[in-house]
Design an enzyme around this catalytic site. Structure first.
Site, PDB file in Angstrom:
ATOM      1  N   HIS A 128       0.822  -1.213   0.000  1.00 27.79           N
ATOM      2  CA  HIS A 128       0.000   0.000   0.000  1.00 27.79           C
ATOM      3  C   HIS A 128       0.855   1.261   0.000  1.00 27.79           C
ATOM      4  CE1 HIS A 128      -3.289  -2.723   1.162  1.00 27.79           C
ATOM      5  NE2 HIS A 128      -4.108  -1.752   0.774  1.00 27.79           N
ATOM      6  N   LYS A 132      -1.150   5.010   4.828  1.00 29.36           N
ATOM      7  CA  LYS A 132      -2.139   4.112   5.426  1.00 29.36           C
ATOM      8  C   LYS A 132      -1.893   3.932   6.920  1.00 29.36           C
ATOM      9  CE  LYS A 132      -4.256  -0.407   4.689  1.00 29.36           C
ATOM     10  NZ  LYS A 132      -5.570   0.191   4.966  1.00 29.36           N
TER      11      LYS A 132
HETATM   12  N1  LIG Z   1     -13.052  -0.834   1.985  1.00 29.78           N
HETATM   13  C1  LIG Z   1     -12.391  -0.359   0.926  1.00 29.78           C
HETATM   14  O1  LIG Z   1     -12.655  -0.759  -0.221  1.00 29.78           O
HETATM   15  C2  LIG Z   1     -11.350   0.669   1.126  1.00 29.78           C
HETATM   16  C3  LIG Z   1     -11.067   1.092   2.394  1.00 29.78           C
HETATM   17  N2  LIG Z   1     -10.190   2.107   2.597  1.00 29.78           N
HETATM   18  C4  LIG Z   1     -10.070   2.553   3.970  1.00 29.78           C
HETATM   19  O2  LIG Z   1     -10.821   3.759   4.108  1.00 29.78           O
HETATM   20  C5  LIG Z   1     -10.218   4.601   5.076  1.00 29.78           C
HETATM   21  C6  LIG Z   1      -9.933   5.952   4.454  1.00 29.78           C
HETATM   22  O3  LIG Z   1      -8.988   5.821   3.421  1.00 29.78           O
HETATM   23  P1  LIG Z   1      -8.473   7.080   2.572  1.00 29.78           P
HETATM   24  O4  LIG Z   1      -9.598   7.738   1.847  1.00 29.78           O
HETATM   25  O5  LIG Z   1      -7.318   6.577   1.812  1.00 29.78           O
HETATM   26  O6  LIG Z   1      -7.957   8.046   3.748  1.00 29.78           O
HETATM   27  P2  LIG Z   1      -7.857   9.633   3.766  1.00 29.78           P
HETATM   28  O7  LIG Z   1      -6.979   9.972   4.934  1.00 29.78           O
HETATM   29  O8  LIG Z   1      -7.459  10.149   2.424  1.00 29.78           O
HETATM   30  O9  LIG Z   1      -9.348  10.105   4.048  1.00 29.78           O
HETATM   31  C7  LIG Z   1      -9.975  10.054   5.301  1.00 29.78           C
HETATM   32  C8  LIG Z   1     -10.719  11.358   5.495  1.00 29.78           C
HETATM   33  O10 LIG Z   1     -11.521  11.263   6.664  1.00 29.78           O
HETATM   34  C9  LIG Z   1     -11.340  12.466   7.396  1.00 29.78           C
HETATM   35  N3  LIG Z   1     -11.736  12.292   8.787  1.00 29.78           N
HETATM   36  C10 LIG Z   1     -10.977  11.988   9.864  1.00 29.78           C
HETATM   37  N4  LIG Z   1     -11.720  11.938  10.976  1.00 29.78           N
HETATM   38  C11 LIG Z   1     -13.005  12.204  10.583  1.00 29.78           C
HETATM   39  C12 LIG Z   1     -14.227  12.304  11.283  1.00 29.78           C
HETATM   40  N5  LIG Z   1     -14.321  12.090  12.605  1.00 29.78           N
HETATM   41  N6  LIG Z   1     -15.346  12.617  10.587  1.00 29.78           N
HETATM   42  C13 LIG Z   1     -15.300  12.821   9.265  1.00 29.78           C
HETATM   43  N7  LIG Z   1     -14.150  12.754   8.544  1.00 29.78           N
HETATM   44  C14 LIG Z   1     -13.019  12.441   9.203  1.00 29.78           C
HETATM   45  C15 LIG Z   1      -9.880  12.789   7.198  1.00 29.78           C
HETATM   46  O11 LIG Z   1      -9.579  14.126   7.569  1.00 29.78           O
HETATM   47  P3  LIG Z   1      -8.070  14.464   8.084  1.00 29.78           P
HETATM   48  O12 LIG Z   1      -7.162  14.046   6.972  1.00 29.78           O
HETATM   49  O13 LIG Z   1      -8.117  15.937   8.320  1.00 29.78           O
HETATM   50  O14 LIG Z   1      -7.873  13.655   9.329  1.00 29.78           O
HETATM   51  C16 LIG Z   1      -9.758  12.559   5.699  1.00 29.78           C
HETATM   52  O15 LIG Z   1     -10.196  13.656   4.936  1.00 29.78           O
HETATM   53  C17 LIG Z   1      -8.987   3.830   5.565  1.00 29.78           C
HETATM   54  O16 LIG Z   1      -9.315   3.095   6.730  1.00 29.78           O
HETATM   55  C18 LIG Z   1      -8.686   2.881   4.420  1.00 29.78           C
HETATM   56  O17 LIG Z   1      -8.009   1.723   4.845  1.00 29.78           O
HETATM   57  C19 LIG Z   1      -9.536   2.705   1.579  1.00 29.78           C
HETATM   58  C20 LIG Z   1      -9.737   2.296   0.300  1.00 29.78           C
HETATM   59  C21 LIG Z   1     -10.680   1.262  -0.035  1.00 29.78           C
HETATM   60  O1  LIG Z   2      -5.968   2.238   2.911  1.00 22.13           O
HETATM   61  C1  LIG Z   2      -6.170   1.872   1.729  1.00 22.13           C
HETATM   62  O2  LIG Z   2      -5.746   2.507   0.769  1.00 22.13           O
HETATM   63  C2  LIG Z   2      -6.949   0.651   1.492  1.00 22.13           C
HETATM   64  N1  LIG Z   2      -7.539   0.076   2.504  1.00 22.13           N
HETATM   65  C3  LIG Z   2      -8.309  -1.100   2.467  1.00 22.13           C
HETATM   66  C4  LIG Z   2      -7.655  -2.197   3.276  1.00 22.13           C
HETATM   67  O3  LIG Z   2      -7.088  -1.912   4.347  1.00 22.13           O
HETATM   68  O4  LIG Z   2      -7.717  -3.355   2.871  1.00 22.13           O
HETATM   69  C5  LIG Z   2      -8.712  -1.502   1.072  1.00 22.13           C
HETATM   70  C6  LIG Z   2      -7.643  -1.280   0.052  1.00 22.13           C
HETATM   71  O5  LIG Z   2      -6.613  -2.181   0.285  1.00 22.13           O
HETATM   72  C7  LIG Z   2      -7.143   0.158   0.116  1.00 22.13           C
END
Ligand SMILES: NC(=O)C1=CN([C@@H]2O[C@H](COP(=O)(O)OP(=O)(O)OC[C@H]3O[C@@H](n4cnc5c(N)ncnc54)[C@H](OP(=O)(O)O)[C@@H]3O)[C@@H](O)[C@H]2O)C=CC1
Ligand SMILES: O=C(O)C1=N[C@H](C(=O)O)C[C@H](O)C1
Length: 243
Positions: A128, A132
């Site tokens: 990744h 992350k």
């Molecule tokens: N299930 C799936 O298919 C996937 C899951 N993920 C998961 O999703 C999550 C997010 O990933 P990603 O988009 O890359 O991360 P990012 O850090 O880019 O986005 C997360 C966002 O959430 C904000 N945030 C933090 N705390 C809060 C809150 N209490 N309320 C609302 N917003 C908040 C952050 O703000 P700030 O940066 O200011 O803290 C940021 O803008 C991770 O756990 C990742 O592993 C990711 C990709 C695919």
């Molecule tokens: O943090 C990410 O980027 C992602 N998070 C998810 C995970 O923890 O499996 C899904 C994907 O791998 C992207």
């Protein structure tokens, strides 16, 4: 949308806005008032935030009768049990927790579980971007659990491993008896290999998310389906016609 300005959240906002049958009524990020979800009349909340805040977000949604589609990772059994407990008091509410919404990743997990009993050795390598928060990834953890369950069901022998000395961490994390290795590399998005081996052969099952748009079709399936599935659902498979 919770996490609306995040890497995945921004893509989900675009997908919800461009679909004919969904409307983005609230785009909430860190520092914004979560009550906006209620004021805006949100029927479904999508959460892509952070493992440290997702449980508070979900308690809020469940208490306010809002269905939730959750991509945020960092879930273990105790967190899932907690959600089940909260949902007892909100029988009409549905919560979907899916470690990966990409169809390729879902199939990769399926194929890995299917293949696992046919090989002596199976290990998971997840790769990744370095921003992350959680390791191993939610996808890798789920893959390892599915592999372990498939091997248990088939009565597979323990995997061979003669390691008797080494640096801590060198053999990765142990998830249900399956070794999981994590790489954090600038330039990557989300990638995973499941490496299987038996005498004289190996099989490698690899999935690559090259762009975060890979997650949005699955999220939209979750958004459209969750209202008809009260209670807790883990994994998007339950909403897909993939047998
Ligand atoms: N299930 C799936 O298919 C996937 C899951 N993920 C998961 O999703 C999550 C997010 O990933 P990603 O988009 O890359 O991360 P990012 O850090 O880019 O986005 C997360 C966002 O959430 C904000 N945030 C933090 N705390 C809060 C809150 N209490 N309320 C609302 N917003 C908040 C952050 O703000 P700030 O940066 O200011 O803290 C940021 O803008 C991770 O756990 C990742 O592993 C990711 C990709 C695919
Ligand atoms: O943090 C990410 O980027 C992602 N998070 C998810 C995970 O923890 O499996 C899904 C994907 O791998 C992207």
């Amino acid at each position: 949308m919770l996490g609306a300005r995040g890497k995945v959240g921004a893509e989900v906002c675009r997908a919800v806005e461009s679909a004919d049958d969904t409307e983005l009524v609230a785009a909430v990020d860190a520092g914004d008032d979560v009550e906006e979800l209620v004021r805006a009349g949100a029927e479904v909340v999508v959460d892509f935030t952070h493992p440290d805040v997702v449980m508070d977000n979900l308690r809020f949604c469940i208490e306010h009768g809002i269905h939730a589609v959750v991509g945020t990772t960092g879930f273990d059994q105790s967190r899932l049990d907690q959600l089940e407990t909260w949902l007892v008091d909100a029988p009409g509410v549905g919560v979907l927790v899916a470690p990966n919404f990409s169809i390729g990743a879902i199939l990769m997990m399926r194929f890995a579980a299917q293949a696992a009993p046919f090989f002596d050795s199976v290990e998971v390598v997840e790769l990744h971007h370095p921003d992350k928060a959680d390791a191993p990834s939610g996808t890798a953890r789920r893959t390892a659990e599915l592999i372990a369950a498939a091997r248990r069901e088939a009565g597979s022998a323990p995997m061979p491993d003669a390691t008797s000395t080494g640096l801590e961490g060198a053999r990765g994390a142990d998830v249900d008896g399956v070794r999981v290795h994590g790489l954090r590399i600038r330039g990557l998005v989300a990638h995973q290999e499941v490496v299987l081996g038996a005498a004289g052969e190996t099989l490698t099952i690899r999935h690559d998310s090259l762009d975060r748009v890979s997650f949005t079709p699955g999220v939209m399936v979750g958004v459209r389906s969750i209202g008809d599935h009260p209670g807790l659902t883990v994994g998007l498979d339950a909403f897909l016609d993939i047998g």
